[in-house]
Design an enzyme around this catalytic site. Sequence first.
Site, PDB file in Angstrom:
ATOM      1  N   ARG A 147       0.555  12.020  -9.177  1.00 63.50           N
ATOM      2  CA  ARG A 147       1.100  10.702  -8.850  1.00 63.50           C
ATOM      3  C   ARG A 147       2.514  10.532  -9.404  1.00 63.50           C
ATOM      4  O   ARG A 147       3.290   9.727  -8.913  1.00 63.50           O
ATOM      5  CB  ARG A 147       0.219   9.592  -9.450  1.00 63.50           C
ATOM      6  CG  ARG A 147      -1.172   9.517  -8.864  1.00 63.50           C
ATOM      7  CD  ARG A 147      -1.847   8.240  -9.353  1.00 63.50           C
ATOM      8  NE  ARG A 147      -3.298   8.275  -9.185  1.00 63.50           N
ATOM      9  CZ  ARG A 147      -3.933   7.946  -8.067  1.00 63.50           C
ATOM     10  NH1 ARG A 147      -3.253   7.592  -7.004  1.00 63.50           N
ATOM     11  NH2 ARG A 147      -5.249   7.986  -8.019  1.00 63.50           N
TER      12      ARG A 147
ATOM     13  N   ASP B 221      -4.117   5.316   6.438  1.00 61.43           N
ATOM     14  CA  ASP B 221      -4.648   6.529   7.037  1.00 61.43           C
ATOM     15  C   ASP B 221      -5.607   6.089   8.149  1.00 61.43           C
ATOM     16  O   ASP B 221      -5.173   5.759   9.257  1.00 61.43           O
ATOM     17  CB  ASP B 221      -5.309   7.337   5.914  1.00 61.43           C
ATOM     18  CG  ASP B 221      -5.822   8.693   6.347  1.00 61.43           C
ATOM     19  OD1 ASP B 221      -5.421   9.174   7.414  1.00 61.43           O
ATOM     20  OD2 ASP B 221      -6.635   9.286   5.609  1.00 61.43           O
TER      21      ASP B 221
ATOM     22  N   PHE C  42      -1.889  16.150   4.334  1.00 60.76           N
ATOM     23  CA  PHE C  42      -2.327  15.575   3.075  1.00 60.76           C
ATOM     24  C   PHE C  42      -1.138  15.555   2.113  1.00 60.76           C
ATOM     25  O   PHE C  42      -0.582  16.581   1.769  1.00 60.76           O
ATOM     26  CB  PHE C  42      -3.489  16.353   2.465  1.00 60.76           C
ATOM     27  CG  PHE C  42      -4.002  15.668   1.238  1.00 60.76           C
ATOM     28  CD1 PHE C  42      -4.839  14.570   1.347  1.00 60.76           C
ATOM     29  CD2 PHE C  42      -3.611  16.085  -0.029  1.00 60.76           C
ATOM     30  CE1 PHE C  42      -5.277  13.892   0.210  1.00 60.76           C
ATOM     31  CE2 PHE C  42      -4.057  15.419  -1.164  1.00 60.76           C
ATOM     32  CZ  PHE C  42      -4.893  14.324  -1.042  1.00 60.76           C
TER      33      PHE C  42
ATOM     34  N   GLU D 123       0.829  -1.206   0.000  1.00 58.92           N
ATOM     35  CA  GLU D 123       0.000   0.000   0.000  1.00 58.92           C
ATOM     36  C   GLU D 123       0.865   1.259   0.000  1.00 58.92           C
ATOM     37  O   GLU D 123       2.011   1.234   0.466  1.00 58.92           O
ATOM     38  CB  GLU D 123      -0.901   0.009   1.246  1.00 58.92           C
ATOM     39  CG  GLU D 123      -2.350  -0.302   0.962  1.00 58.92           C
ATOM     40  CD  GLU D 123      -3.113   0.824   0.261  1.00 58.92           C
ATOM     41  OE1 GLU D 123      -2.550   1.532  -0.608  1.00 58.92           O
ATOM     42  OE2 GLU D 123      -4.287   0.988   0.592  1.00 58.92           O
ATOM     43  N   ASP D 124       0.316   2.339  -0.484  1.00 62.56           N
ATOM     44  CA  ASP D 124       1.021   3.614  -0.437  1.00 62.56           C
ATOM     45  C   ASP D 124       0.964   4.210   0.970  1.00 62.56           C
ATOM     46  O   ASP D 124       1.962   4.688   1.492  1.00 62.56           O
ATOM     47  CB  ASP D 124       0.453   4.598  -1.473  1.00 62.56           C
ATOM     48  CG  ASP D 124      -1.070   4.716  -1.425  1.00 62.56           C
ATOM     49  OD1 ASP D 124      -1.733   4.001  -0.632  1.00 62.56           O
ATOM     50  OD2 ASP D 124      -1.618   5.519  -2.205  1.00 62.56           O
TER      51      ASP D 124
END
Length: 176
Positions: A166, A103, A153, A99-100
């Site tokens: 991206r 959160d 963010f 996963e990036d």
Amino acid sequence: MIKESDLKVLFDAEAIQQEIAKLGKQLNNIYKDEEIYLICVLKGSVMFMADLAKHLKMPLKMEFIRLSSYGSAFTTSGKVNAVDIALPDLNNKNVLIIEDIIDTGHTAKFLIDFINLNFKTKDLKFCSLLDKKVKREVDIDADYYCFEIDDKFLVGYGLDYDGYYRNIPYIGYVEV
Ligand code: IMP
Ligand code: MG
């Protein structure tokens, strides 16, 4: 709309690659020559998966699934939508989810539950480039991660704002 010139650099390309190389070494030591399945969670994890995989020496297969969580450009909602979750037979396999960012943790939980419901894996681990621990809403943790971050963010290196940025080779942030 965010302009690239508004972005502040949090992790530059070199720092990211250094941490990924370290993680690659760690995973090589853990899995040795055992075969693994990497599950790339599109779209955000595409850069991380590609760079991490280049360091790995065990036999591996790459799978790609696509999930989305509803929400605004800056927030996730906790409702996870499986856009494309076609997976091969993972019974008795070593599986590593890539996963990036974790959160709230809802996406990670959804995916781990989904795999455990459908397969009896030999081993299932969760690997995330970034971990926003302060935002967690469910009791879940990454087995491996590169950077812990606070509530910002982030964009770049796979992470998007409304689909953009991206492709930026560093990770930056905007004040919201
Ligand atoms: P979670 O389900 O709340 O843990 O969120 C996971 C997903 O939300 C990630 O896979 C990202 O796609 C997205 N996300 C969370 N934080 C950020 C961020 O700071 N920038 C871009 N996307 C994010
Ligand atoms: Mg993601």
